[in-house]
Scaffold this active site. Structure first.
Site, mmCIF file in Angstrom:
data_model
loop_
_atom_site.group_PDB
_atom_site.id
_atom_site.type_symbol
_atom_site.label_atom_id
_atom_site.label_comp_id
_atom_site.label_asym_id
_atom_site.label_seq_id
_atom_site.Cartn_x
_atom_site.Cartn_y
_atom_site.Cartn_z
ATOM 1 N N MET A 1 78.118 74.446 62.735
ATOM 2 C CA MET A 1 77.233 73.353 62.167
ATOM 3 C C MET A 1 77.923 71.680 62.429
ATOM 4 S SD MET A 1 74.335 73.745 61.494
ATOM 5 C CE MET A 1 72.483 73.392 60.141
ATOM 6 N N CYS A 2 78.332 71.236 61.479
ATOM 7 C CA CYS A 2 78.759 69.287 61.513
ATOM 8 C C CYS A 2 77.057 68.689 61.074
ATOM 9 C CB CYS A 2 79.811 69.457 61.394
ATOM 10 S SG CYS A 2 81.217 70.752 61.060
ATOM 11 N N GLY A 3 77.318 67.476 61.323
ATOM 12 C CA GLY A 3 76.537 66.862 61.422
ATOM 13 C C GLY A 3 77.127 65.210 62.199
ATOM 14 N N ARG A 32 73.336 69.111 57.835
ATOM 15 C CA ARG A 32 74.486 70.006 58.920
ATOM 16 C C ARG A 32 75.509 70.673 57.742
ATOM 17 N NH1 ARG A 32 72.387 70.867 63.746
ATOM 18 N NH2 ARG A 32 74.440 70.994 64.494
#
Length: 298
Positions: A1-3, A32
């Protein structure tokens, strides 16, 4: 995920708004990565002096007193600026190595998050909006910056394990994805004198870029070589003293969008992160191509 969010400002009139714009871009990506967040910002420099961004792994440290002790020990003036759990020590360029050695010997709880004439890194565990607010990121001006919201999947949720990672002077990297050959790369980097301090594979990627830059490669060439040398899926955004680069893996399975105007270049994991930027309605908006380095320099 992560942003991921990144902003490279071309126009000097927008530089006072760097922190505010990057904070707003990151806010749109909180879902995110709610575990932790970090910001790397390229700010003003002082001739002949280097900034060291410090944090304490146990969360308890009187940085003002530490700076005074360090100044007396080195016999050189140390300027300290504090933001929440971090402090920036500005030291004479010729004293950087001695300063770092003193910290290792006398303050084992301290970690140096970044070193450089312009780079400052602020990162912490917590909801990204809260992290930005506690560090007062909105008040910071500068030329460019990158930010990351993390959903941890492979290593612990800690301050030092959060992105961005910096493994060389005025150089940093954020990453969305996962590397499959980070263990072997970690061994190679150690042989080259670059020793990652965390288990996060992103720090290995940052170390790889540092090694390539040390070998005299330009940022674009360093990014290009990583396509062949790094296995896995990834999107990188890299900052250097004068540059800003983006790279996606050959499959490009992680989302990415960019916008460019005469005033800035912006990157984000989602388009909604870009919608608050000035003039974005007239920007050239595009998806970066797989395995293709993009970079801009002042």
């Amino acid at each position: 995920m992560c942003g991921i969010a990144g902003l490279f400002i071309k126009s000097s009139r927008l530089r006072p708004e760097l922190g505010a714009l990057l904070s707003d871009m990151t806010s749109a990506l909180c879902s995110r990565g709610p575990d932790s967040a970090g910001f790397a910002l390229y700010t003003t420099s002082e001739p002949g002096r280097v900034k060291l961004t410090l944090t304490s792994v146990n969360g308890r440290r009187d940085f003002q007193t530490l700076g005074e002790i360090l100044s007396r020990s080195l016999g050189a003036p140390i300027l300290t600026t504090h933001r929440y759990t971090h402090s920036v020590f500005t030291v004479p360029e010729e004293e950087v190595a001695q300063c770092r050695a003193w910290i290792v010997e006398n303050a084992q709880d301290i970690r140096v998050l970044s070193e450089g004439s312009n780079l400052e890194i602020y990162k912490e565990v917590g909801y990204p909006d809260d992290v930005a607010r506690k560090f007062d990121i909105r008040s910071i001006s500068g030329t460019h910056g990158i930010a990351h919201t993390r959903m941890a999947t492979e290593s612990a949720v800690t301050t030092t394990g959060a992105h961005p990672f910096s493994t060389g002077p005025d150089q940093c990297l954020v990453h969305n994805g996962s590397l499959s050959n980070h263990a072997s790369l970690r061994r190679e980097l150690r042989q080259d004198g670059i020793v990652p301090e965390t288990e996060n594979d992103t720090e290995v990627a940052a170390g790889y870029i540092t090694r390539e830059l040390r070998r005299g490669r330009a940022l674009g060439d360093a990014l290009k070589s990583s396509v062949n040398d790094l296995d896995g899926f990834f999107t990188f955004v890299v900052g250097t003293k004068n540059g800003f680069g983006v790279l996606r893996d050959p499959i490009a399975c992680k989302p990415a969008v960019m916008a460019e105007t005469d005033d800035y270049v912006a990157f984000a994991s989602e388009y909604r992160s870009l919608t608050g930027l000035p003039g974005v309605a007239n920007a050239r908006v595009f998806e970066p191509k797989p395995a293709t380095p993009y970079f801009w320099e002042h």
